[in-house]
Design a protein around this motif. Structure first.
Motif, PDB file in Angstrom:
ATOM      1  N   SER A 151     -11.091   5.821  -8.437  1.00  0.00           N
ATOM      2  CA  SER A 151     -10.823   5.518  -7.036  1.00  0.00           C
ATOM      3  C   SER A 151      -9.336   5.249  -6.851  1.00  0.00           C
ATOM      4  O   SER A 151      -8.741   4.448  -7.568  1.00  0.00           O
ATOM      5  CB  SER A 151     -11.622   4.300  -6.578  1.00  0.00           C
ATOM      6  N   ILE A 187      -8.450   4.290  -3.848  1.00  0.00           N
ATOM      7  CA  ILE A 187      -8.554   3.470  -2.646  1.00  0.00           C
ATOM      8  C   ILE A 187      -8.261   2.026  -3.034  1.00  0.00           C
ATOM      9  O   ILE A 187      -8.952   1.449  -3.880  1.00  0.00           O
ATOM     10  CB  ILE A 187      -9.959   3.580  -2.019  1.00  0.00           C
ATOM     11  N   ALA A 188      -7.235   1.448  -2.439  1.00  0.00           N
ATOM     12  CA  ALA A 188      -6.847   0.071  -2.758  1.00  0.00           C
ATOM     13  C   ALA A 188      -7.987  -0.894  -2.435  1.00  0.00           C
ATOM     14  O   ALA A 188      -8.669  -0.740  -1.427  1.00  0.00           O
ATOM     15  CB  ALA A 188      -5.600  -0.314  -1.965  1.00  0.00           C
ATOM     16  N   GLY A 189      -8.207  -1.848  -3.322  1.00  0.00           N
ATOM     17  CA  GLY A 189      -9.224  -2.868  -3.095  1.00  0.00           C
ATOM     18  C   GLY A 189     -10.611  -2.483  -3.571  1.00  0.00           C
ATOM     19  O   GLY A 189     -11.588  -3.157  -3.215  1.00  0.00           O
ATOM     20  N   THR A 190     -10.738  -1.433  -4.372  1.00  0.00           N
ATOM     21  CA  THR A 190     -12.048  -1.030  -4.889  1.00  0.00           C
ATOM     22  C   THR A 190     -12.601  -2.125  -5.799  1.00  0.00           C
ATOM     23  O   THR A 190     -11.933  -2.551  -6.733  1.00  0.00           O
ATOM     24  CB  THR A 190     -11.951   0.295  -5.671  1.00  0.00           C
ATOM     25  N   THR A 191     -13.813  -2.588  -5.503  1.00  0.00           N
ATOM     26  CA  THR A 191     -14.419  -3.669  -6.297  1.00  0.00           C
ATOM     27  C   THR A 191     -15.638  -3.217  -7.087  1.00  0.00           C
ATOM     28  O   THR A 191     -16.090  -3.932  -7.977  1.00  0.00           O
ATOM     29  CB  THR A 191     -14.831  -4.844  -5.390  1.00  0.00           C
ATOM     30  N   GLU A 237     -10.298  -7.570  -9.998  1.00  0.00           N
ATOM     31  CA  GLU A 237      -9.010  -7.424  -9.315  1.00  0.00           C
ATOM     32  C   GLU A 237      -7.904  -7.166 -10.337  1.00  0.00           C
ATOM     33  O   GLU A 237      -7.864  -7.775 -11.398  1.00  0.00           O
ATOM     34  CB  GLU A 237      -8.698  -8.697  -8.519  1.00  0.00           C
ATOM     35  N   PRO A 254      -9.439   1.202 -11.193  1.00  0.00           N
ATOM     36  CA  PRO A 254     -10.825   1.633 -10.961  1.00  0.00           C
ATOM     37  C   PRO A 254     -11.059   3.054 -11.479  1.00  0.00           C
ATOM     38  O   PRO A 254     -11.032   4.019 -10.739  1.00  0.00           O
ATOM     39  CB  PRO A 254     -10.990   1.530  -9.444  1.00  0.00           C
ATOM     40  N   ALA A 309     -17.956   4.235  -4.164  1.00  0.00           N
ATOM     41  CA  ALA A 309     -16.971   3.150  -4.316  1.00  0.00           C
ATOM     42  C   ALA A 309     -17.160   2.121  -3.204  1.00  0.00           C
ATOM     43  O   ALA A 309     -17.299   2.472  -2.032  1.00  0.00           O
ATOM     44  CB  ALA A 309     -15.554   3.705  -4.262  1.00  0.00           C
ATOM     45  N   LYS A 310     -17.150   0.856  -3.609  1.00  0.00           N
ATOM     46  CA  LYS A 310     -17.223  -0.243  -2.640  1.00  0.00           C
ATOM     47  C   LYS A 310     -15.821  -0.804  -2.462  1.00  0.00           C
ATOM     48  O   LYS A 310     -15.163  -1.191  -3.432  1.00  0.00           O
ATOM     49  CB  LYS A 310     -18.169  -1.338  -3.142  1.00  0.00           C
ATOM     50  N   VAL A 311     -15.374  -0.823  -1.202  1.00  0.00           N
ATOM     51  CA  VAL A 311     -14.058  -1.352  -0.863  1.00  0.00           C
ATOM     52  C   VAL A 311     -14.257  -2.322   0.299  1.00  0.00           C
ATOM     53  O   VAL A 311     -14.525  -1.903   1.418  1.00  0.00           O
ATOM     54  CB  VAL A 311     -13.078  -0.221  -0.459  1.00  0.00           C
ATOM     55  N   GLY A 312     -14.177  -3.607  -0.002  1.00  0.00           N
ATOM     56  CA  GLY A 312     -14.485  -4.606   1.021  1.00  0.00           C
ATOM     57  C   GLY A 312     -15.943  -4.485   1.405  1.00  0.00           C
ATOM     58  O   GLY A 312     -16.825  -4.544   0.560  1.00  0.00           O
TER      59      GLY A 312
END
Length: 155
Positions: free
Chosen positions: A84, A86-90, A111, A115, A133-136
């Protein structure tokens, strides 16, 4: 009982006792505190996303890269990865649409961690494979069709 047989049996039992007392007994995912049974029992990508906390349908993203072969010669061992950008992928998940349980793998991304994950999946038949992908509170996906064949000839 022969001396050699006694020593072999005794040393094996001792090793098991030492491993168990050291906390090295086999762990099972189903007993892990964060085990999400509903997600792993899902039958589709949409069900898996909902079980993981999606409140809206996942959106396709070019910033989520799915690495998977076009043709897999052996469905028992299919190497699949996801990255990913994408910034902030958890979380990253791998979903196999036609498997009895669609969610095949789930990775929590701490964090500050890149990812980028990969693993071997088992596929019973040709199917779409999704990276999720989960982002937020939003979910994004990438998809690729993987054909499982005998001998890898596309037949």
């Amino acid at each position: 009982m022969e001396r050699r047989q006694f020593l072999a049996t005794g040393s094996g039992a001792t090793a098991l006792v030492l491993a168990a007392s050291a906390g090295l007994a086999p762990a099972h995912a189903q007993t892990a505190p964060a085990w999400n049974k509903l997600a792993f029992d899902s039958k589709s990508m949409a069900e898996a996303a909902k079980a993981l906390g999606a409140t809206a349908a996942p959106v396709e993203s070019k910033d989520l890269i799915l690495q998977a072969p076009e043709i897999a010669e052996n469905g028992a061992v299919v190497r699949v990865g996801a990255q990913s950008k994408i910034a902030g992928t958890t979380q990253l998940a791998l979903v196999v649409e036609k498997n009895p349980n669609a969610l095949a793998a789930l990775f929590d991304i701490p964090e500050g961690t890149d990812p980028n994950v990969s693993t071997n999946l088992k596929m019973g038949q040709s199917s779409n494979v999704y990276a999720l992908a989960k982002v937020g509170d939003k979910f994004f996906y990438a998809v690729k069709e993987v054909k499982v064949t005998l001998g890898g000839c596309g037949g």
